[in-house]
Design an enzyme around this catalytic site. Structure first.
Site, PDB file in Angstrom:
ATOM      1  N   GLU A   1       0.705  -1.329   0.184  1.00  0.00           N
ATOM      2  CA  GLU A   1      -0.073   0.059   0.103  1.00  0.00           C
ATOM      3  C   GLU A   1       0.102   1.009  -0.289  1.00  0.00           C
ATOM      4  O   GLU A   1       0.532   2.257   0.362  1.00  0.00           O
ATOM      5  CB  GLU A   1      -0.666  -0.742   1.326  1.00  0.00           C
ATOM      6  CG  GLU A   1      -2.134  -1.360   1.406  1.00  0.00           C
ATOM      7  CD  GLU A   1      -2.784  -1.519   2.522  1.00  0.00           C
ATOM      8  OE1 GLU A   1      -2.646  -0.976   3.547  1.00  0.00           O
ATOM      9  OE2 GLU A   1      -4.148  -1.756   2.524  1.00  0.00           O
TER      10      GLU A   1
ATOM     11  N   GLU B   1      -6.936  -7.442  -0.531  1.00  0.00           N
ATOM     12  CA  GLU B   1      -7.387  -7.286   0.713  1.00  0.00           C
ATOM     13  C   GLU B   1      -8.657  -6.756   0.637  1.00  0.00           C
ATOM     14  O   GLU B   1      -9.259  -6.312   0.785  1.00  0.00           O
ATOM     15  CB  GLU B   1      -6.859  -6.515   0.919  1.00  0.00           C
ATOM     16  CG  GLU B   1      -4.717  -6.450   1.748  1.00  0.00           C
ATOM     17  CD  GLU B   1      -4.553  -5.581   2.888  1.00  0.00           C
ATOM     18  OE1 GLU B   1      -5.988  -4.855   3.365  1.00  0.00           O
ATOM     19  OE2 GLU B   1      -3.518  -5.578   2.665  1.00  0.00           O
TER      20      GLU B   1
END
Length: 676
Positions: free
Chosen positions: A225, A305
């Site tokens: 991320e 995710e």
């Protein structure tokens, strides 16, 4: 031809369309669902297929020498050994699960219909000090990988070096902050040197486990991320890409994971790394996958995710997410042919000091439980959510034969009486055998090379304080909680983003002690350079204090060496208030089953059983009211030693209750729905 080996690594048949040029002016194309792996055609005419088979040039079953896991940009799918493939995966963190429980959790994931598990490698868990490595016991990542392979699960590995995961400092070692001006997650030479050193230790251990080499790791994430981090340093990502390629080879599929906002994808993606996205059941799926298509116009759709639940913070409500919403969102993605990883499938526990923190306008420490409202509970038990997910998966592929393994047995060991052993300040010679560090001004944890836990800061009152004076800490200088004692009497607590002043009285030369607790370093966002301890000097009625003695405490080492159970209690122990140790023992009735310990009337502290640090308790703030105790830490046939460090105030009758189920949310009494 779709499926013919090109010998050019995982970038087979790249389309001519430009990818990830980092130009923000590019407009998102309208998202059109692409055929999933089940519909990804071989595109080989039957006569040609027959000729190849006759010539022995096409194997009906992949040989070990031809193992491959690749991207097919023409047909928008993964290919495993040349065959279209879509994975359904779940996240599990070996660092949050005691090693004796690994098999149970992984078997339940396999029996849920998962084809893969997604695994983080926390750098700070394995390199506690520079050049000192630990891959033994619960930290044996290769043994964990071997077990996943034995149980028939593929692995999506996320080795960082930064992982977030609500883990202490996002997995980065706190010793990086020994250089105070270091710029983490950037091209800062000091940071890159530490990263390179670590990757040269970790990745050679990983390489034999890659799918192409006969193992079960099908893909490896680079960083994590990164688009959510302020630095947006493409030079850093290019450096990591070069290191991963040099150490793992050209065949392994490397990828990134980011949120779905344009800025996140602009800063977190890079040519040569396949870009995936993450989002939960509350998101607009068309928009979310449309965001992936903005940076990856071709290739498989991937949600790396998919949030099955959410984490808890101390002082906030216990998070929960609807099983129906999670199952519905999963089914919608699988109907699109997407590959999905569910985060978390089993959350586990932040034992010891490993829980991290977030910063959202204020410091938000994460609870010890990482239950996450996941399909497998903190104790590894199947939930209603798991069976709802399993039903969805069964619509797309056959489930393994046989029943789901049952919940692990729990036992209510009942009530255990404790007694006070010693006030913390009376045990400094045991907890800090090397003695204090002298300094005119307070020093941070990092300056004295203390990673976790507690440090005592001691000075003396410089004059008589007959009328109450204000003991004051500068803004943002208490990191994270300071327990204040004057002449060894507890006066109260100073807290980050909370109370930073106390009124005190005393005489010249009276001893002022402040016990500083690290509640977990920030794991996400721009604030991960999260220094601990006293970051600024305390003052008394605006006059700075000086001449500090600083005691770095190694409580865990003392307890593992048999203290305090092997020592006599301190007869001079004062009352119930202030930091103090309590001890007790109990025996199991011939079994060592999982249990949960409740703290009736206790305030806040840390619990050890048989030397194992079970983590922080804080029932006064909640929502978590019990700590999970794995049966594997308990003894059968001999006493189990309990050590409690209570930081604020113990109950008048110090008891613990061992229950057969956890208690959440008894303080706050309501729940939230995770929609991020």
């Amino acid at each position: 031809m779709c499926g013919a080996g090109s010998g050019r690594g995982p970038w087979r048949k790249r389309p001519a369309l430009a990818k990830k040029d980092h130009v923000m002016g590019v407009s998102k194309s309208t998202f059109v669902p692409h055929p999933g792996p089940a519909e990804c055609p071989a595109r080989m005419e039957l006569p040609a297929l027959a000729l190849l088979l006759a010539a022995g040039l096409l194997h009906t079953q992949a040989s070990p020498l031809s193992r491959s896991f690749e991207l097919d940009y023409e047909e928008d799918c993964f290919r495993k050994d040349g065959v279209p493939f879509r994975y359904i995966s779940g996240s599990i963190h070996y660092a949050r699960v005691p090693r004796p429980a690994w098999r149970d959790r992984l078997l339940k994931m396999y029996m849920s219909g998962l084809s893969a598990v997604q695994v983080y490698v926390p750098w700070n868990y394995h390199e506690p000090r520079p050049g000192v490595y630990d891959f033994a016991g619960d930290r044996d990542v290769e043994a964990f990988l071997d077990l996943t392979a034995e149980l028939g699960l593929l692995v999506i590995l996320r080795p960082g070096p930064y992982i977030c995961a609500e883990w202490e400092m996002g997995g980065l070692p706190s010793w990086l902050l020994w250089k105070p001006d270091i710029v983490l997650r950037s091209s800062d030479p000091a940071y890159l040197a530490a990263v390179d050193s670590w990757l040269h230790v970790l990745l050679p251990k990983i390489k034999p486990h890659l799918y192409q080499h006969g193992g079960n790791i099908i893909s490896v994430q680079v960083e994590n991320e990164y688009g959510s981090y302020y630095a947006c340093d493409y030079g850093y990502l290019r450096h990591l890409l070069g290191s991963f390629r040099a150490l793992l080879g050209s065949e392994v599929l490397l990828f990134t994971t980011d949120g779905t906002r344009a800025e996140e994808l602009r800063c977190g993606t890079l040519q040569g790394l396949y870009a995936t996205v993450d989002f939960g059941p509350g998101s607009n799926m068309t928009e979310a996958f449309g965001a992936q298509r903005w940076v990856e116009p071709k290739g498989p759709l991937v949600n790396s995710e998919y949030y099955t639940g959410w984490l808890d913070y101390w002082g906030e409500a216990h998070a929960s997410t609807s099983s129906l919403d999670v199952a519905r969102g999963l089914e919608d993605m699988l109907q699109l042919g997407a590959s999905v990883n569910m985060y978390m499938f089993h959350g586990g526990t932040n034992f010891a000091y490993w829980s991290g923190a977030d910063f959202k306008d204020q410091y938000k420490p994460v609870t010890t439980s990482y239950d996450y409202d996941a399909p497998l509970s903190e104790a590894g038990d199947p939930t209603e959510k798991l069976f709802a997910i399993r039903t969805v998966i069964s619509k797309f592929q056959s489930l393994p034969a046989g029943p789901m393994p049952p919940a692990t047995p729990k036992y209510s060991y009942g009530r255990v009486a404790l007694q006070k052993h010693a006030d913390l300040l009376d045990a400094l010679e045991v907890l800090c055998p090397s003695g204090p560090i002298q300094s005119q001004l307070p020093l941070t944890f990092e300056a004295i090379k203390q990673a976790h836990g507690f440090v005592v800061y001691r000075t003396q009152l410089p004059w008589d304080v007959l009328d109450p004076a204000t003991l004051d800490a500068p803004p943002h200088s208490i990191c994270d909680r300071g327990y204040v004692m004057l002449q060894k009497e507890y006066h109260g607590t100073l807290e980050r983003d909370g109370q930073t002043t106390l009124r005190v009285t005393g005489r010249t030369g009276d001893t002022l002690d402040v016990l500083l607790e690290n509640m977990g370093r920030i794991s996400f966002g721009a604030n991960i350079s999260d220094f601990k301890g006293l970051l600024g000097n305390l003052s008394l009625d605006s006059s700075p204090l000086s001449n500090w003695l600083i005691y770095p405490l190694d409580i865990d080492a003392a307890i593992q060496q048999g203290w305090p159970h092997a020592a006599l209690p301190k007869s001079s122990s004062r009352g119930r208030a202030g930091p103090a140790f309590y001890t007790g023992t109990f025996e199991t009735p011939g079994i060592a089953w999982d249990t949960f310990v409740k703290f009736p009337g206790w305030s806040k502290g840390q619990l050890w059983i048989n030397g194992f640090n079970l983590g922080r308790y804080w029932p006064r703030r909640g929502p978590q009211q019990t700590l999970f105790v794995p049966g594997s830490v308990l003894h059968v046939g001999r006493p189990n030693n309990i050590t409690v460090l209570e930081l604020e105030e113990a109950p008048s009758t110090p008891l613990l209750f061992f229950l057969d189920q956890p208690l959440f949310n008894r303080t706050l009494g309501h729940s939230t729905v995770a929609t991020e």
